[in-house]
Design a protein around this motif. Sequence first.
Motif, short mmCIF file in Angstrom:
data_model
loop_
_atom_site.label_atom_id
_atom_site.label_comp_id
_atom_site.label_asym_id
_atom_site.label_seq_id
_atom_site.Cartn_x
_atom_site.Cartn_y
_atom_site.Cartn_z
N LEU A 134 52.07 47.65 22.47
CA LEU A 134 51.76 47.18 21.12
C LEU A 134 53.04 46.88 20.36
O LEU A 134 53.04 46.06 19.43
CB LEU A 134 50.94 48.23 20.37
CG LEU A 134 50.45 47.87 18.97
CD1 LEU A 134 49.57 46.62 18.99
CD2 LEU A 134 49.71 49.05 18.34
N TYR A 135 54.15 47.51 20.80
CA TYR A 135 55.41 47.38 20.08
C TYR A 135 56.55 46.82 20.93
O TYR A 135 57.52 46.30 20.39
CB TYR A 135 55.83 48.75 19.53
CG TYR A 135 54.77 49.39 18.68
CD1 TYR A 135 54.49 48.90 17.42
CD2 TYR A 135 54.02 50.46 19.17
CE1 TYR A 135 53.49 49.48 16.63
CE2 TYR A 135 53.03 51.04 18.39
CZ TYR A 135 52.77 50.55 17.12
OH TYR A 135 51.77 51.11 16.36
N GLU A 136 56.46 46.93 22.25
CA GLU A 136 57.55 46.50 23.13
C GLU A 136 56.99 46.33 24.54
O GLU A 136 55.89 46.80 24.84
CB GLU A 136 58.68 47.52 23.13
CG GLU A 136 58.25 48.91 23.61
CD GLU A 136 59.36 49.93 23.56
OE1 GLU A 136 60.52 49.56 23.85
OE2 GLU A 136 59.08 51.09 23.23
N TYR A 220 52.95 39.40 21.32
CA TYR A 220 53.64 39.07 22.57
C TYR A 220 54.59 37.90 22.36
O TYR A 220 54.21 36.86 21.84
CB TYR A 220 52.60 38.73 23.63
CG TYR A 220 53.16 38.22 24.94
CD1 TYR A 220 54.07 38.97 25.67
CD2 TYR A 220 52.75 36.98 25.45
CE1 TYR A 220 54.57 38.51 26.89
CE2 TYR A 220 53.24 36.52 26.67
CZ TYR A 220 54.15 37.28 27.37
OH TYR A 220 54.64 36.82 28.57
N THR A 221 55.83 38.07 22.79
CA THR A 221 56.84 37.02 22.63
C THR A 221 57.44 36.61 23.98
O THR A 221 58.50 35.99 24.02
CB THR A 221 57.96 37.50 21.70
OG1 THR A 221 58.56 38.69 22.23
CG2 THR A 221 57.44 37.75 20.30
N GLY A 222 56.75 36.95 25.08
CA GLY A 222 57.27 36.58 26.39
C GLY A 222 57.01 35.13 26.73
O GLY A 222 56.49 34.35 25.92
N VAL A 229 54.12 38.65 32.37
CA VAL A 229 52.86 39.31 32.02
C VAL A 229 52.75 40.65 32.73
O VAL A 229 52.31 41.65 32.15
CB VAL A 229 51.68 38.39 32.36
CG1 VAL A 229 50.34 39.14 32.29
CG2 VAL A 229 51.66 37.18 31.43
N MET A 230 53.14 40.69 33.99
CA MET A 230 53.07 41.93 34.75
C MET A 230 53.91 43.02 34.11
O MET A 230 53.46 44.16 33.95
CB MET A 230 53.53 41.70 36.19
CG MET A 230 52.53 40.99 37.08
SD MET A 230 53.19 40.57 38.73
CE MET A 230 53.65 42.20 39.34
N ARG A 231 55.13 42.70 33.72
CA ARG A 231 56.02 43.73 33.19
C ARG A 231 55.69 44.09 31.75
O ARG A 231 55.83 45.22 31.33
CB ARG A 231 57.48 43.31 33.31
CG ARG A 231 57.95 42.33 32.25
CD ARG A 231 59.45 42.11 32.30
NE ARG A 231 59.90 41.28 31.17
CZ ARG A 231 60.32 41.75 30.01
NH1 ARG A 231 60.35 43.06 29.81
NH2 ARG A 231 60.69 40.95 29.04
N TRP A 232 55.20 43.10 30.98
CA TRP A 232 54.96 43.35 29.55
C TRP A 232 53.72 44.22 29.34
O TRP A 232 53.72 45.11 28.50
CB TRP A 232 54.79 42.02 28.82
CG TRP A 232 55.00 42.13 27.33
CD1 TRP A 232 54.20 42.77 26.43
CD2 TRP A 232 56.10 41.60 26.58
NE1 TRP A 232 54.73 42.67 25.17
CE2 TRP A 232 55.89 41.94 25.22
CE3 TRP A 232 57.22 40.84 26.92
CZ2 TRP A 232 56.76 41.57 24.21
CZ3 TRP A 232 58.09 40.46 25.90
CH2 TRP A 232 57.86 40.83 24.57
N PHE A 233 52.68 43.97 30.13
CA PHE A 233 51.40 44.64 29.90
C PHE A 233 50.96 45.56 31.04
O PHE A 233 49.90 46.19 30.94
CB PHE A 233 50.30 43.60 29.65
CG PHE A 233 50.54 42.73 28.45
CD1 PHE A 233 50.58 43.27 27.18
CD2 PHE A 233 50.73 41.36 28.60
CE1 PHE A 233 50.79 42.46 26.06
CE2 PHE A 233 50.94 40.55 27.50
CZ PHE A 233 50.98 41.10 26.22
N GLY A 234 51.72 45.64 32.10
CA GLY A 234 51.26 46.37 33.27
C GLY A 234 51.55 47.85 33.24
O GLY A 234 52.17 48.39 32.32
#
Length: 345
Positions: A134-136, A220-222, A229-234
Amino acid sequence: MKRFSIVAPSEKIVPALREKIDALTKPKGSLGRLEELAMQIGRIQQTLAPRLSCPYNIVFAGDHGIADEGVSLSPKEVTRQMISNFIEGGAGICFLSRQHGFRLRVVDAGVDADLSGVRELIGLKIRRGTRNYLYEPAMTLQEMELAVERGASVVRDCHAEGCNVIAFGEMGIGNTASSSMWMHCLTGIPLEKCVGAGSGLDAEGIRHKYDVLRRAMDRYTGDGSVEDVMRWFGGYEMVMAVGAMWQAAELGMIVLVDGFIMTNCMLAASRLYPDVLHYAVFGHKGDESGHALVLGELGARPLLDLGLRLGEGTGAVCAYPIVDSAVRMIGEMATFAGANITKYF
C-alpha cells in the motif's frame, strides 16, 4: 533474473500417440479427458509409454505486509502455527499426500517468524515477510531474483531424486490479496472481479479488502511489466513458486497446478515463458470468486470442481489419481490386435 530454457514439447510424437490410444480396446475417444491427459503427458515425456515417478508437493510459506491492512481474516501468526501443523502431519495437504503417495516438503520463503530451529523445514527465507505494498513495493528486484532462484533450486533437488511430476502449494496470510493484484495487472480483468473472500471474509470484509487493494493500485508507480508486477505486489512464496514452475518445465516435468494462488503464479510464469503451459495440468476450480476467471484467461480446463479453497496444493494432489489413470490407460490397456478383438467402432 535467472533465465530458463523452456520450449514446447515436439509434436512429432503426436500421431504415434494418437494411433496407440485409438488402438486400445475401447471406442475411439470414449475415455475422454484421460485420453487428452495421456496425449499431453506422452508428448511432455516424448514416449509412447509415459510414467509418473516420485511425486512431490512443495508448500512455499511466506507472509505479506499488506496483511497489516486487515485484508485477511487470519492473523500472521497462523502461518507460523501452520508450519508446525505441516511438519507434524496434521494439515489438509498431509493426509492427501499420504493417501496419494506424495512426498511433502515445506519451504520457509518469508514467514514473519524465526523458524531456524524447526526440523524438516527447508529454510530459504528471503526476509521476515514482504513490505506493505500500500506504501512501497513488496520486495526489491534483488529479492525477487533470489526468490526465483531459490524456488528453482527446490525443484532441482526433487528432480535429482527421480521426481517427474510435481505440485505446488502455499501458506501465507495475505496471499489471496496479492494474487488478486497479479490477476488484475496481468489480465486487465477489473479488480473487483479479482477480489474474493480468501480465508473466509464476509461481505463487509471483502469490500474493505477491495478498497485497500484499489488504493494500492492507485498508488502504483511501476512500469507494468510482468517482473515489476511480481515484485511490487507479490509474496516471496509466490515468486518462489513461479521460479519452481519455470524450473520444472525446463526439466520436462509435469506441473500440477492448484487453486487461485497457484493459478495466478502460473499466469505470471506464462506471461514471461508461454510454453510453460504445455507442462501444466490444472487440478481444480476452487471456490475463490476470481479463480474461474483466471482459469478462463489461461484457457485451462481443470479436472475437478469440489468447492475447495484451502490451498496448500490440496486440489492438485486430489486430482493426481486422474492423471495416474491416464498414464495407466495408455500403459496397461490391451490393444485390439493384442487381445484379438475386432474393432467395434
